[in-house]
Write a protein that holds these residues in place. Sequence first.
Motif, mmCIF file in Angstrom:
data_model
loop_
_atom_site.group_PDB
_atom_site.id
_atom_site.type_symbol
_atom_site.label_atom_id
_atom_site.label_comp_id
_atom_site.label_asym_id
_atom_site.label_seq_id
_atom_site.Cartn_x
_atom_site.Cartn_y
_atom_site.Cartn_z
ATOM 1 N N PHE A 193 0.820 -1.204 0.000
ATOM 2 C CA PHE A 193 0.000 0.000 0.000
ATOM 3 C C PHE A 193 0.859 1.261 0.000
ATOM 4 C CE2 PHE A 193 -3.571 -2.688 1.416
ATOM 5 C CZ PHE A 193 -4.583 -2.158 0.625
ATOM 6 N N GLY A 194 2.067 1.184 0.517
ATOM 7 C CA GLY A 194 2.928 2.355 0.581
ATOM 8 C C GLY A 194 3.755 2.604 -0.656
ATOM 9 N N LEU A 195 3.687 1.715 -1.630
ATOM 10 C CA LEU A 195 4.468 1.892 -2.863
ATOM 11 C C LEU A 195 3.633 2.654 -3.881
ATOM 12 C CD1 LEU A 195 6.079 -1.650 -3.166
ATOM 13 C CD2 LEU A 195 7.108 0.433 -2.262
ATOM 14 N N ASP A 196 4.099 3.839 -4.297
ATOM 15 C CA ASP A 196 3.385 4.638 -5.291
ATOM 16 C C ASP A 196 4.349 5.068 -6.378
ATOM 17 O OD1 ASP A 196 4.929 6.468 -4.019
ATOM 18 O OD2 ASP A 196 3.275 7.613 -3.133
ATOM 19 N N SER A 208 6.406 7.337 -6.634
ATOM 20 C CA SER A 208 7.745 7.762 -6.232
ATOM 21 C C SER A 208 8.690 6.583 -6.050
ATOM 22 C CB SER A 208 7.665 8.560 -4.923
ATOM 23 O OG SER A 208 7.120 7.757 -3.896
ATOM 24 N N PHE A 209 8.152 5.373 -5.987
ATOM 25 C CA PHE A 209 8.980 4.189 -5.778
ATOM 26 C C PHE A 209 8.987 3.255 -6.980
ATOM 27 C CE2 PHE A 209 7.537 5.492 -1.539
ATOM 28 C CZ PHE A 209 8.746 5.617 -0.878
ATOM 29 N N VAL A 210 7.864 3.153 -7.665
ATOM 30 C CA VAL A 210 7.740 2.176 -8.748
ATOM 31 C C VAL A 210 7.224 2.878 -10.002
ATOM 32 C CG1 VAL A 210 7.341 0.253 -7.167
ATOM 33 C CG2 VAL A 210 5.399 1.558 -8.029
ATOM 34 N N SER A 211 7.315 2.186 -11.122
ATOM 35 C CA SER A 211 6.824 2.724 -12.392
ATOM 36 C C SER A 211 5.306 2.579 -12.474
ATOM 37 C CB SER A 211 7.487 1.984 -13.559
ATOM 38 O OG SER A 211 7.139 0.610 -13.521
ATOM 39 N N GLU A 212 4.736 3.192 -13.507
ATOM 40 C CA GLU A 212 3.287 3.135 -13.666
ATOM 41 C C GLU A 212 2.811 1.707 -13.896
ATOM 42 O OE1 GLU A 212 2.068 5.782 -16.709
ATOM 43 O OE2 GLU A 212 2.887 7.586 -15.742
ATOM 44 N N LYS A 213 3.536 0.952 -14.689
ATOM 45 C CA LYS A 213 3.131 -0.424 -14.962
ATOM 46 C C LYS A 213 3.209 -1.279 -13.706
ATOM 47 C CE LYS A 213 4.010 -4.254 -18.161
ATOM 48 N NZ LYS A 213 4.857 -4.736 -19.280
ATOM 49 N N THR A 214 4.277 -1.096 -12.925
ATOM 50 C CA THR A 214 4.414 -1.850 -11.682
ATOM 51 C C THR A 214 3.331 -1.463 -10.691
ATOM 52 O OG1 THR A 214 6.806 -1.928 -12.041
ATOM 53 C CG2 THR A 214 6.007 -2.466 -9.838
ATOM 54 N N PHE A 215 2.997 -0.170 -10.634
ATOM 55 C CA PHE A 215 1.946 0.280 -9.722
ATOM 56 C C PHE A 215 0.618 -0.376 -10.070
ATOM 57 C CE2 PHE A 215 -1.477 3.177 -8.577
ATOM 58 C CZ PHE A 215 -1.206 3.423 -7.238
ATOM 59 N N GLU A 216 0.343 -0.508 -11.364
ATOM 60 C CA GLU A 216 -0.906 -1.147 -11.776
ATOM 61 C C GLU A 216 -0.936 -2.617 -11.350
ATOM 62 O OE1 GLU A 216 -2.700 -1.801 -16.112
ATOM 63 O OE2 GLU A 216 -2.745 0.294 -15.472
#
Length: 862
Positions: A458-461, A463-471
């Motif tokens: 839940f804390g990874l957005d 600023s930490f990961v790419s858009e594809k990884t966030f999805e």
Amino acid sequence: MPSLAAWHGAPVQYQPQETWPGRGSNLQCDNAKGLKAFYDAIKYGPNHLMVFGGVCPSVTSIIAESLQGWNLVQLSFAATTPVLADKKKYPYFFRTVPSDNAVNPAILKLLKHYQWRRVGTLTQDVQRFSEVRNDLTGVLYGEDIEISDTESFSNDPCTSVKKLKGNDVRIILGQFDQNMAAKVFCCAYEENMYGSKYQWIIPGWYEPSWWEQVHAEANSSRCLRKHLLTAMEGYIGVDFEPLSSKQIKTISGKTPQQYEREYNNKRSGVGPSKFHGYAYDGIWVIAKTLQRAMETLHASSRHQRIQDFNYTDHTLGKIILNAMNETNFFGVTGQVVFRNGERMGTIKFTQFQDSREVKVGEYNAVADTLEIINDTIRFQGSEPPKDKTIILEQLRKISLPLYSILSALTILGMIMASAFLFFNIKNRNQKLIKMSSPYMNNLIILGGMLSYASIFLFGLDGSFVSEKTFETLCTVRTWILTVGYTTAFGAMFAKTWRVHAIFKNVKMKKKIIKDQKLLVIVGGMLLIDLCILICWQAVDPLRRTVERYSMEPDPAGRDISIRPLLEHCENTHMTIWLGIVYAYKGLLMLFGCFLAWETRNVSIPALNDSKYIGMSVYNVGIMCIIGAAVSFLTRDQPNVQFCIVALVIIFCSTITLCLVFVPKLITLRTNPDAATQNRRFQFTQNQKKEDSKTSTSVTSVNQASTSRLEGLQSENHRLRMKITELDKDLEEVTMQLQDTPEKTTYIKQNHYQELNDILNLGNFTESTDGGKAILKNHLDQNPQLQWNTTEPSRTCKDPIEDINSPEHIQRRLSLQLPILHHAYLPSIGGVDASCVSPCVSPTASPRHRHVPPSFRVMVSGL
């Protein structure tokens, strides 16, 4: 000899009159008088080579349009109207003063200098201002500068000013006279369109201290002088330069500064004119033009003189026209050059600073250069105003320190869960832990650890990961949290169900429910979860969406606005899917509450966790409701939202694990046997009470069984009366037997069968479902052996003995008391017939000692 017609359209005092709004002059022109003077000069005067003058725009335009018919070239030093710039209509018209449109290239240069790419225009509804605005629009359009709004007004500019503000126009290009200027700035003050965020660019040809003259007419009741000056502060005025500022000798041999001093000395108290330098340079233009024309004629083979010019001489008219176009010299107003008949002059920029106008720069049209005087132009902010509200899109991210703190708390929670897991595995063979289903306990710990793990995701957005990884994380964290919740609480509820099945369902008391069956129950719950999640992912998967919020001011005070962006995990039918998940989890919680309530009286802590399950459900329910509400309200604040979600998960998981395992740990360390033994009696009593209540309820409902019971009671009473009568007969026979010993054998033999039948009357059992047992006799030995036993020695010896002797009395009592004991005591509750008669002495001889009867009577109260 041809002469120079110096015509100015002389002012007169007769009507009709036209007020010329240009350049701050109040000159009144009589069109009829001016035209008549021109035609009289043509008709009655000598032949004129050129026409010098023309001030009133209306008269000048009429004359300039007709000059082509007389082959005359006209040179004006004061007509600035843009209409005369049309070379197709006025091919023989020239002017030494720049037109009003000449400021537009200068404005374009200023806009480029400060990188203003977006402007708005505010124009007074007058033709000459509209013409300047139209020309400016064309100039800016060609340079890819956006005109975001174009407003015009007649009397009240406030509506237009408000519209400009509504369209976020920061750079306003105004075209209006000085009377309207005061109204415009009063409206700007009311709309707060001044200061560091706005820049006004207006005409610079107003009269000196014009605001003092027109303030009284500018609604002074609602616009005070200080308000007007506040709104005016920093505006930039644009106008042609009356005299050149360069220290260069002109064609006359004087510098512009020397010429100005000479002009001021000779005007003898007459008010100065803004056009005197252009008139002076105009004379030099005419002189240079005629000189060049004469040189052209002298070089030609026609041997024609300039004095031979007449109004029908088209050739000589063309020579003069070409000579005029070739003009190029440095005059007191700067470089004098014509381009398509228009003067390429110098444009100056002034800025209103501290209630006065200060020159801050100039534009050279010939060289197309802009020169800003060092440290003279002042903006009210730390930098030039922006041409629009600069929107800085800023992705709101989770603070790294906050993420670190919550991650540390999560790690501590996982360490605690691991300690519980180690404790559960190590002590799995202990009776306390073994009875509490170690496998189910492991599942509870596993569910808690999965819930903890979801916090990291839940804390990874962004600023930490790419858009594809966030999805991808959107789906993973949803699965982990859902499965973890079901695993933990599903295992708890399965354990409670087993307790409920054993202690609340009578038919299942003898059955064994193994852990494998509980695992199947938890697996079924997880299967439902997986079906929901798989359908969710296949039909309407979670996607990364970016939500844009309303603009906020820059915290650093810069002239920019911050538009927050926030990443979300959403899909098309988010509400429906969440409703399905919440409904299923809610039903699971209600089922757990029901089981906890039903097993609340089971007081074996090794088996029953109902109290702790109830506390867990309460805490989790309250925290989830509060957390969901606060999380929704703080949707635009990712740090607060993440903090709330993480704390809710940490709190719920920690409380649940502690409630399940801490009591077991304490009990195991203090007194492990007491947990399973010290409450068995209490449970038995509670269970008996429950059974008694259940039996009473069944009896009151089953009327048929009650009727049968009453019949059996009546039959029992009748048999007891008969037993009493037979006991009396038996006692009488016994007494007779004692009186006549010789007949003992005969009596015993004759009455054995009858006496045995009497004793067997109570040997029956009621087997109906609704009734209770009344009387039950168990025959353990054959009574015939005792009743047929005789003692020959006693019958043959001492036939005549005293029947009242102690021995005879003892013998009678040894026979009568057991009979009476078994006959009458059942009527008052009964006792076990195996007890020894209290009248038998322990020291009696074996022959006279009471022999235990060969049957037992168990009496149950009816």
